[in-house]
Design an enzyme around this catalytic site. Structure first.
Site, PDB file in Angstrom:
ATOM      1  N   GLN A 169       0.809  -1.218   0.000  1.00 25.96           N
ATOM      2  CA  GLN A 169       0.000   0.000   0.000  1.00 25.96           C
ATOM      3  C   GLN A 169       0.847   1.276   0.000  1.00 25.96           C
ATOM      4  O   GLN A 169       0.480   2.271  -0.631  1.00 25.96           O
ATOM      5  CB  GLN A 169      -0.941  -0.038   1.205  1.00 25.96           C
ATOM      6  CG  GLN A 169      -2.006   1.045   1.155  1.00 25.96           C
ATOM      7  CD  GLN A 169      -2.977   0.927   2.306  1.00 25.96           C
ATOM      8  OE1 GLN A 169      -3.392  -0.171   2.675  1.00 25.96           O
ATOM      9  NE2 GLN A 169      -3.346   2.053   2.882  1.00 25.96           N
ATOM     10  N   CYS A 199      -5.200 -10.376   3.872  1.00 25.28           N
ATOM     11  CA  CYS A 199      -4.204 -11.238   4.539  1.00 25.28           C
ATOM     12  C   CYS A 199      -4.156 -10.962   6.042  1.00 25.28           C
ATOM     13  O   CYS A 199      -3.691 -11.796   6.809  1.00 25.28           O
ATOM     14  CB  CYS A 199      -2.829 -11.048   3.903  1.00 25.28           C
ATOM     15  SG  CYS A 199      -2.300  -9.346   3.825  1.00 25.28           S
TER      16      CYS A 199
HETATM   17 ZN   LIG Z   1      -0.265  -9.528   2.807  1.00 24.57          ZN
END
Ligand SMILES: [Zn+2]
Length: 240
Positions: A169, A199
């Site tokens: 990100q 995740c």
């Molecule tokens: Zn991840």
């Protein structure tokens, strides 16, 4: 969690200090630490055509599912390797291909609008490069014109292009700002991304509530007042 732009550089330094062994790579991935503003692409990344890539990936997906014990002659699954391969190449990782870069044509700022322009709540779908699981969230982008303006939907397209890669990100946030700075010929560009990482939400720590906020403030947006104005606009609860 609020991650600032120079975050990457400090981790890049740590990364260089450490030997590149598998254990460290695993830790790096599990902690979602990115190491560079450029996606780690090899020089030969586009030697193969999309169709050649799809054929190869199809075999790999077949291999993974067969290894897991799945019966790929089952009607429900027999098309899965082809579907996944096409989705990887054409959709969720389609933004790796520079040929798909959206044109960021600009116009003269004829009406001399001198305040900031904010495009908020841009829907963002990306993929975490450490686990290949979805990142889902919103991007908020702003700029102050130095004489050029850009079509509003172009900002969404730029977000989408860089999101359609295996990503972290922090890098995504910086790439969006850099692209707009270049197109608009100004440093005065900012981006904030607030996103959920599956995740984190669906496996590992399984924290469904947490989201990750990253920001990059260029030029005038480094000024506390300008930054505050941008962040206040983002908080506007727009309903139509
Ligand atoms: Zn991840």
């Amino acid at each position: 969690m609020f991650i600032f732009a120079d975050f990457n550089l400090s981790y890049l330094y740590i990364y260089n200090l450490m030997s590149n062994n598998d254990t460290f790579s695993d830790d790096l991935g599990d902690n979602h630490i990115g190491t560079s503003i450029d996606n780690p692409l090899r020089k030969d990344a586009f030697d193969l055509t999309d169709e050649q890539k799809i054929e190869l990936i199809k075999k790999d997906v077949t291999n993974i599912l067969t290894t897991l014990g799945m019966d790929l002659t089952d009607d429900s699954m027999k098309g899965t390797p082809n579907r996944v391969a096409k989705m990887f190449v054409k959709e969720i990782f389609g933004g790796l291909n520079p040929a798909k870069r959206p044109s960021s044509s600009t116009f003269e700022n004829g009406y001399k609008y001198g305040e900031m322009l904010v495009e908020k709540n841009i829907t963002l779908y990306s993929t975490c490069e450490h686990h290949l699981l979805p990142i889902v969230g919103r991007a908020h982008v702003a700029y102050i014109s130095s004489g050029k303006v850009i079509g509003l939907s172009k900002m969404n397209r730029i977000v989408d292009y860089y999101a359609k890669r295996p990503q972290v990100q922090e890098r995504l946030t910086m790439q969006i700002v850099k692209e707009l700075q270049k197109a608009l010929n100004t440093e005065d560009v900012a981006c904030v991304i607030d996103a959920k990482h599956l995740c984190v939400n669906s496996r590992g720590i399984r924290d469904i509530e947490s989201s990750t906020v990253t920001s990059e403030f260029g030029g005038k947006f480094k000024d506390e007042k300008v930054r505050r104005e941008f962040l206040d606009y983002i908080k506007l609860d727009t309903k139509f």
